[in-house]
Motif scaffolding. Structure first.
Motif, PDB file in Angstrom:
ATOM      1  N   ASP A   1      57.266  23.088 -68.847  1.00 42.60           N
ATOM      2  CA  ASP A   1      57.614  22.190 -67.739  1.00 42.60           C
ATOM      3  C   ASP A   1      57.156  22.787 -66.409  1.00 42.60           C
ATOM      4  O   ASP A   1      56.550  22.106 -65.579  1.00 42.60           O
ATOM      5  CB  ASP A   1      59.133  21.973 -67.680  1.00 42.60           C
TER       6      ASP A   1
ATOM      7  N   HIS B   1      51.138  19.193 -71.483  1.00 40.52           N
ATOM      8  CA  HIS B   1      52.457  19.804 -71.681  1.00 40.52           C
ATOM      9  C   HIS B   1      52.533  20.442 -73.065  1.00 40.52           C
ATOM     10  O   HIS B   1      53.036  21.571 -73.226  1.00 40.52           O
ATOM     11  CB  HIS B   1      53.549  18.748 -71.509  1.00 40.52           C
TER      12      HIS B   1
ATOM     13  N   THR C   1      59.533  25.197 -73.995  1.00 36.13           N
ATOM     14  CA  THR C   1      59.448  23.924 -73.270  1.00 36.13           C
ATOM     15  C   THR C   1      59.802  24.121 -71.801  1.00 36.13           C
ATOM     16  O   THR C   1      59.232  23.461 -70.930  1.00 36.13           O
ATOM     17  CB  THR C   1      60.372  22.879 -73.896  1.00 36.13           C
TER      18      THR C   1
ATOM     19  N   ASP D   1      60.213  13.386 -80.172  1.00 38.59           N
ATOM     20  CA  ASP D   1      59.952  12.208 -79.347  1.00 38.59           C
ATOM     21  C   ASP D   1      58.957  12.497 -78.223  1.00 38.59           C
ATOM     22  O   ASP D   1      58.399  11.582 -77.625  1.00 38.59           O
ATOM     23  CB  ASP D   1      61.242  11.591 -78.804  1.00 38.59           C
ATOM     24  N   HIS D   2      58.699  13.786 -77.933  1.00 43.05           N
ATOM     25  CA  HIS D   2      57.652  14.141 -76.971  1.00 43.05           C
ATOM     26  C   HIS D   2      56.256  13.997 -77.584  1.00 43.05           C
ATOM     27  O   HIS D   2      55.255  14.049 -76.871  1.00 43.05           O
ATOM     28  CB  HIS D   2      57.812  15.584 -76.501  1.00 43.05           C
TER      29      HIS D   2
ATOM     30  N   ARG E   1      50.964  14.436 -71.077  1.00 37.44           N
ATOM     31  CA  ARG E   1      51.705  14.763 -72.298  1.00 37.44           C
ATOM     32  C   ARG E   1      50.960  15.797 -73.138  1.00 37.44           C
ATOM     33  O   ARG E   1      51.554  16.745 -73.655  1.00 37.44           O
ATOM     34  CB  ARG E   1      51.994  13.492 -73.092  1.00 37.44           C
TER      35      ARG E   1
ATOM     36  N   TYR F   1      60.427  21.946 -79.876  1.00 36.76           N
ATOM     37  CA  TYR F   1      59.710  20.880 -79.174  1.00 36.76           C
ATOM     38  C   TYR F   1      60.140  19.544 -79.770  1.00 36.76           C
ATOM     39  O   TYR F   1      59.915  19.276 -80.951  1.00 36.76           O
ATOM     40  CB  TYR F   1      58.201  21.060 -79.317  1.00 36.76           C
TER      41      TYR F   1
END
Length: 295
Positions: free
Chosen positions: A30, A16, A26, A104-105, A13, A101
């Motif tokens: 990925d 990323h 994003t 919740d990430h 996480r 972004y």
């Protein structure tokens, strides 16, 4: 030695997010994360735990991001065509690849708000890539200059120079934010937007507010210019009513943007607000290119 999964999974996480800061996208984050994990898997026999797994992975990640930036040469994305004649933009933006972004990430990650806000991510995209990398690694991730010099295969003196230039290019830190005021301003904006009440929207804007629409380069600066665009957009969507559903993006007030009529609803992207005091200083409308017929 630990298994590859045990060694790397806890860092997925944050790696990323690091890729997102470097690349501003994003989608690109990925893709590059998968390259990082593949490179780490292939390089595992040579790792030998001479550095921490985190440092080893960040070295791979940073260099993969730098390679991605160099290889893409920041090619502009295809410019979406609006289904109406928009007003002449005030200016044309240069960071058209920017994406939001999702908040919740960010769960379970220790992220300072100023290190994920859109203004900071945009500023990183305008820096020379190695300057941006140095700034992120030292000021955001708390690596030492000596560690960053090793990560980037250079000297501590070079890193200190890159940091000085990167920091000088940043704007002054934003004023403190008040969560209750932000919620109130965002609520008033959403109600006015869904009612096509452009007059009320303009009263919520700062004098130097601007509207951006990645991946379109068009930007509108000042309440009159923003109002002209919103009026043209509203006039063009006969029969469709805007609907905003609250979400969180980059720790900003934000909304999923849909248009609805009797036959259903169409998702068209996101609206992200930057609130300064009790006014909106930036509206960033991220256009979903899968719905090019709506604006």
């Amino acid at each position: 030695m630990q298994s590859f999964e045990e060694l790397t999974s806890r860092y997925h996480r944050e790696l990323h997010l690091h890729c997102y800061r470097m690349l501003g996208s994003t989608t690109d984050a990925d893709d590059v994360l998968q390259e990082i994990l593949l490179a780490a898997w292939r390089g595992l026999p040579d790792f030998e735990e001479r550095s921490s797994p985190r440092t080893w992975l960040y070295k791979i990640a940073t260099n993969r991001c730098l390679n991605a930036i160099r290889d893409s040469k920041r090619r502009p994305l295809p410019e979406p065509l609006p289904p109406f004649e928009p007003p002449e933009p005030t200016r044309r933006g240069d960071v058209t690849w920017l994406q939001p972004y999702p908040d919740d990430h960010l769960e379970d990650l220790l992220v300072k708000r100023e290190h994920i806000e859109l203004a900071f991510i945009t500023a990183l995209q305008r820096m020379p890539p190695r300057q941006a990398a140095a700034l992120i690694l030292v000021d955001v991730l708390d690596f030492t200059t000596a560690e960053v010099a090793d990560l980037l295969d250079t000297t501590p003196t070079a890193i200190k120079g890159a940091l000085q230039r990167a920091r000088a290019s940043l704007h002054s830190p934003p004023p403190p934010r008040d969560a209750e005021t932000e919620r109130d301003v965002a609520k008033r904006f959403a109600e006015a937007f869904m009612a096509d009440d452009i007059e009320t929207i303009t009263t919520l804007l700062t004098d130097d507010a601007w509207l951006a629409m990645p991946p379109a380069p068009h930007e509108y600066v000042g309440p009159p210019a923003i109002a002209a665009f919103l009026q043209a957009s509203a006039a063009a969507r006969t029969g469709w009513t805007p609907l905003l559903e609250p979400i969180g993006e980059n720790m900003h007030p934000a909304f999923t943007l849909l248009f609805v009529n009797k036959s259903g609803r169409r998702y068209t992207g996101y609206l992200v607000l930057t609130v300064s005091g009790d006014r909106i200083s930036t509206i960033t409308r991220f256009i979903d290119r899968s719905w090019p017929d709506l604006a």
